[in-house]
Scaffold this motif. Structure first.
Motif, PDB file in Angstrom:
ATOM      1  N   CYS A  67       6.640  42.576  41.429  1.00 17.88           N
ATOM      2  CA  CYS A  67       5.535  42.956  40.552  1.00 17.88           C
ATOM      3  C   CYS A  67       4.202  42.808  41.272  1.00 17.88           C
ATOM      4  O   CYS A  67       3.349  43.694  41.222  1.00 17.88           O
ATOM      5  N   GLU A  68       4.034  41.678  41.962  1.00 15.82           N
ATOM      6  CA  GLU A  68       2.773  41.468  42.673  1.00 15.82           C
ATOM      7  C   GLU A  68       2.644  42.425  43.840  1.00 15.82           C
ATOM      8  O   GLU A  68       1.547  42.908  44.145  1.00 15.82           O
ATOM      9  N   TRP A  69       3.745  42.709  44.516  1.00 17.51           N
ATOM     10  CA  TRP A  69       3.735  43.682  45.619  1.00 17.51           C
ATOM     11  C   TRP A  69       3.220  45.031  45.119  1.00 17.51           C
ATOM     12  O   TRP A  69       2.329  45.640  45.715  1.00 17.51           O
ATOM     13  N   ASP A  70       3.802  45.496  44.017  1.00 24.17           N
ATOM     14  CA  ASP A  70       3.401  46.794  43.457  1.00 24.17           C
ATOM     15  C   ASP A  70       1.943  46.782  43.016  1.00 24.17           C
ATOM     16  O   ASP A  70       1.214  47.761  43.201  1.00 24.17           O
ATOM     17  N   SER A  71       1.509  45.673  42.416  1.00 25.83           N
ATOM     18  CA  SER A  71       0.125  45.587  41.951  1.00 25.83           C
ATOM     19  C   SER A  71      -0.846  45.627  43.122  1.00 25.83           C
ATOM     20  O   SER A  71      -1.933  46.208  43.021  1.00 25.83           O
ATOM     21  N   ARG A  72      -0.462  45.050  44.247  1.00 25.58           N
ATOM     22  CA  ARG A  72      -1.342  45.065  45.420  1.00 25.58           C
ATOM     23  C   ARG A  72      -1.355  46.439  46.094  1.00 25.58           C
ATOM     24  O   ARG A  72      -2.371  46.831  46.669  1.00 25.58           O
ATOM     25  N   CYS A  73      -0.251  47.155  46.009  1.00 30.93           N
ATOM     26  CA  CYS A  73      -0.264  48.541  46.493  1.00 30.93           C
ATOM     27  C   CYS A  73      -1.255  49.376  45.684  1.00 30.93           C
ATOM     28  O   CYS A  73      -2.029  50.169  46.236  1.00 30.93           O
ATOM     29  N   VAL A  74      -1.228  49.201  44.371  1.00 33.77           N
ATOM     30  CA  VAL A  74      -2.158  49.911  43.494  1.00 33.77           C
ATOM     31  C   VAL A  74      -3.589  49.481  43.781  1.00 33.77           C
ATOM     32  O   VAL A  74      -4.511  50.309  43.824  1.00 33.77           O
ATOM     33  N   SER A  75      -3.784  48.183  43.988  1.00 38.17           N
ATOM     34  CA  SER A  75      -5.118  47.664  44.289  1.00 38.17           C
ATOM     35  C   SER A  75      -5.675  48.281  45.562  1.00 38.17           C
ATOM     36  O   SER A  75      -6.860  48.643  45.630  1.00 38.17           O
ATOM     37  N   THR A  76      -4.834  48.407  46.578  1.00 37.22           N
ATOM     38  CA  THR A  76      -5.276  49.017  47.835  1.00 37.22           C
ATOM     39  C   THR A  76      -5.631  50.483  47.639  1.00 37.22           C
ATOM     40  O   THR A  76      -6.647  50.966  48.160  1.00 37.22           O
ATOM     41  N   ALA A  77      -4.811  51.202  46.871  1.00 39.55           N
ATOM     42  CA  ALA A  77      -5.100  52.611  46.600  1.00 39.55           C
ATOM     43  C   ALA A  77      -6.438  52.766  45.884  1.00 39.55           C
ATOM     44  O   ALA A  77      -7.254  53.626  46.238  1.00 39.55           O
ATOM     45  N   HIS A  78      -6.671  51.923  44.879  1.00 37.56           N
ATOM     46  CA  HIS A  78      -7.943  51.968  44.157  1.00 37.56           C
ATOM     47  C   HIS A  78      -9.115  51.689  45.094  1.00 37.56           C
ATOM     48  O   HIS A  78     -10.139  52.386  45.057  1.00 37.56           O
ATOM     49  N   ALA A  79      -8.978  50.676  45.931  1.00 32.72           N
ATOM     50  CA  ALA A  79     -10.074  50.295  46.827  1.00 32.72           C
ATOM     51  C   ALA A  79     -10.419  51.420  47.795  1.00 32.72           C
ATOM     52  O   ALA A  79     -11.601  51.688  48.057  1.00 32.72           O
ATOM     53  N   LEU A  80      -9.406  52.089  48.334  1.00 30.02           N
ATOM     54  CA  LEU A  80      -9.653  53.169  49.288  1.00 30.02           C
ATOM     55  C   LEU A  80     -10.340  54.359  48.622  1.00 30.02           C
ATOM     56  O   LEU A  80     -11.274  54.946  49.181  1.00 30.02           O
ATOM     57  N   VAL A  81      -9.899  54.707  47.408  1.00 33.77           N
ATOM     58  CA  VAL A  81     -10.497  55.838  46.696  1.00 33.77           C
ATOM     59  C   VAL A  81     -11.934  55.537  46.300  1.00 33.77           C
ATOM     60  O   VAL A  81     -12.868  56.291  46.616  1.00 33.77           O
ATOM     61  N   VAL A  82     -12.125  54.416  45.613  1.00 30.00           N
ATOM     62  CA  VAL A  82     -13.452  54.086  45.093  1.00 30.00           C
ATOM     63  C   VAL A  82     -14.420  53.723  46.222  1.00 30.00           C
ATOM     64  O   VAL A  82     -15.587  54.118  46.192  1.00 30.00           O
ATOM     65  N   GLY A  83     -13.938  52.968  47.220  1.00 30.51           N
ATOM     66  CA  GLY A  83     -14.813  52.597  48.329  1.00 30.51           C
ATOM     67  C   GLY A  83     -15.305  53.801  49.102  1.00 30.51           C
ATOM     68  O   GLY A  83     -16.485  53.879  49.468  1.00 30.51           O
ATOM     69  N   SER A  84     -14.413  54.770  49.349  1.00 30.64           N
ATOM     70  CA  SER A  84     -14.809  55.984  50.069  1.00 30.64           C
ATOM     71  C   SER A  84     -15.806  56.804  49.255  1.00 30.64           C
ATOM     72  O   SER A  84     -16.810  57.308  49.791  1.00 30.64           O
ATOM     73  N   TYR A 118      -9.035  51.294  36.272  1.00 31.73           N
ATOM     74  CA  TYR A 118      -8.224  50.351  37.065  1.00 31.73           C
ATOM     75  C   TYR A 118      -8.310  48.938  36.506  1.00 31.73           C
ATOM     76  O   TYR A 118      -7.294  48.231  36.416  1.00 31.73           O
ATOM     77  N   LEU A 119      -9.511  48.505  36.128  1.00 34.58           N
ATOM     78  CA  LEU A 119      -9.686  47.147  35.604  1.00 34.58           C
ATOM     79  C   LEU A 119      -8.922  46.950  34.301  1.00 34.58           C
ATOM     80  O   LEU A 119      -8.335  45.883  34.074  1.00 34.58           O
ATOM     81  N   LEU A 120      -8.919  47.954  33.448  1.00 40.60           N
ATOM     82  CA  LEU A 120      -8.156  47.862  32.200  1.00 40.60           C
ATOM     83  C   LEU A 120      -6.657  47.777  32.485  1.00 40.60           C
ATOM     84  O   LEU A 120      -5.936  46.981  31.869  1.00 40.60           O
ATOM     85  N   TYR A 121      -6.193  48.590  33.429  1.00 41.77           N
ATOM     86  CA  TYR A 121      -4.781  48.506  33.838  1.00 41.77           C
ATOM     87  C   TYR A 121      -4.458  47.114  34.376  1.00 41.77           C
ATOM     88  O   TYR A 121      -3.427  46.528  34.044  1.00 41.77           O
ATOM     89  N   ASP A 122      -5.348  46.594  35.218  1.00 40.57           N
ATOM     90  CA  ASP A 122      -5.084  45.302  35.868  1.00 40.57           C
ATOM     91  C   ASP A 122      -5.114  44.150  34.867  1.00 40.57           C
ATOM     92  O   ASP A 122      -4.319  43.206  34.978  1.00 40.57           O
ATOM     93  N   MET A 123      -6.022  44.211  33.899  1.00 37.96           N
ATOM     94  CA  MET A 123      -6.062  43.156  32.884  1.00 37.96           C
ATOM     95  C   MET A 123      -4.808  43.185  32.021  1.00 37.96           C
ATOM     96  O   MET A 123      -4.284  42.130  31.638  1.00 37.96           O
ATOM     97  N   LEU A 124      -4.317  44.376  31.699  1.00 39.53           N
ATOM     98  CA  LEU A 124      -3.061  44.477  30.957  1.00 39.53           C
ATOM     99  C   LEU A 124      -1.907  43.905  31.777  1.00 39.53           C
ATOM    100  O   LEU A 124      -1.040  43.191  31.253  1.00 39.53           O
ATOM    101  N   LEU A 125      -1.928  44.179  33.073  1.00 39.85           N
ATOM    102  CA  LEU A 125      -0.884  43.662  33.959  1.00 39.85           C
ATOM    103  C   LEU A 125      -0.937  42.137  34.027  1.00 39.85           C
ATOM    104  O   LEU A 125       0.103  41.464  33.963  1.00 39.85           O
TER     105      LEU A 125
END
Length: 280
Positions: A67-84, A118-125
């Motif tokens: 679960c944490e592995w998957d959540s960190r994959c999503v976190s990385t995807a979000h960071a790359l999209v939003v940061g760029s 993303y934050l709403l998804y993460d808080m639910l998670l």
């Protein structure tokens, strides 16, 4: 003809583009909803499938770690999209650079909407898996960000400062990569781990700590101006309070990163000395 936003007689609710402003607000909430669904889909379907194909270690993990592995994959995807997207806006969006409080917020609202979804998804998670993933610091961080970004989505205010805060996401991939290295059993003294740790420390410092003096200098420069006064008490409090909370958390996290990196380097040093001595 609608009055220009920020001009004489412009209403506080930012009717600078009339129906266009309302359309972008509705669109931003649609983007936020789509973002929530997309990140949930990445967590539930995409990450488990790709991770199982790319890493044998993933298949061996217990459910909580997966679960944490998957959540960190999503976190990385979000960071790359939003940061760029954030860097693009800072480099090419002249409207918010010229008017950081009332500049045209359309691009910023889209970026902020992605983050809010993303934050709403993460808080639910976090709520679903609190025993294994719960972290009070992250809850405080998410609530502070959502509180402040609500004004950006609803009223389009402070686009430059809202977008600038998203630079901090550029450090997230390195933080997640450190966790992946630990999970797959990569020795902390190995060069990939050390290089990632060094990059994480440097990038985290640059995008979250080093920018603090400049950010607050720009913030204080707006105090007392007509643009700042027209914000009203609500946005002013949301802006300042959320920034203080976020920067306190960033300083705490920076301290933890430095302490962890120092421990790894200091433990590795005697080992490398012993190896050199043995090889002689």
């Amino acid at each position: 003809m609608q009055p220009a936003r920020g001009g004489p007689g412009a209403p506080l609710t930012a009717t600078w583009l009339g129906a266009d402003f309302e359309d972008t607000t509705r669109l931003s909430y649609c983007v936020m909803a789509a973002s929530f669904v997309a990140f949930q889909f990445l967590f539930s379907a995409v990450s488990p499938h790709l991770s199982s194909l790319l890493s044998q270690r993933y298949m061996e993990l217990p459910a909580g770690k997966k679960c944490e592995w998957d959540s960190r994959c999503v976190s990385t995807a979000h960071a790359l999209v939003v940061g760029s997207f954030c860097l693009y806006i800072l480099a090419f969006d002249d409207a918010i650079n010229k008017d950081p409080i009332w500049g045209d917020p359309r691009l910023v609202k889209m970026n902020v909407a992605i983050t809010c979804g993303y934050l709403l998804y993460d808080m639910l998670l976090l709520a679903r898996y609190w025993k294994t993933m719960g972290d009070s610091f992250f809850v405080c961080h998410h609530l502070a960000v959502l509180y402040a970004y609500g004004y950006v989505l609803n009223r389009g205010v402070l686009p430059f400062f809202a977008n600038f805060r998203l630079i901090s996401e550029l450090s997230t991939p390195f933080v997640n990569q450190r966790w992946f290295f630990d999970t797959v059993g990569q020795p902390r003294s190995s060069w990939p781990v050390l290089l990632n740790g060094f990059a994480m420390t440097v990038v985290f410092f640059l995008v979250r700590i080093a920018v603090i003096p400049w950010y607050y200098r720009e913030t204080f420069a707006t105090f007392g101006s007509e643009a700042f006064e027209r914000l009203g008490t609500g946005p002013q409090v949301a802006w300042i309070v959320s920034c203080i909370i976020l920067d306190v958390l960033n300083v705490v996290w920076m301290y933890k990163i430095l302490r962890g990196f120092y421990k790894v380097v200091s433990k590795d040093r005697p080992q490398r000395k012993a190896e050199r001595y043995h090889s002689d």
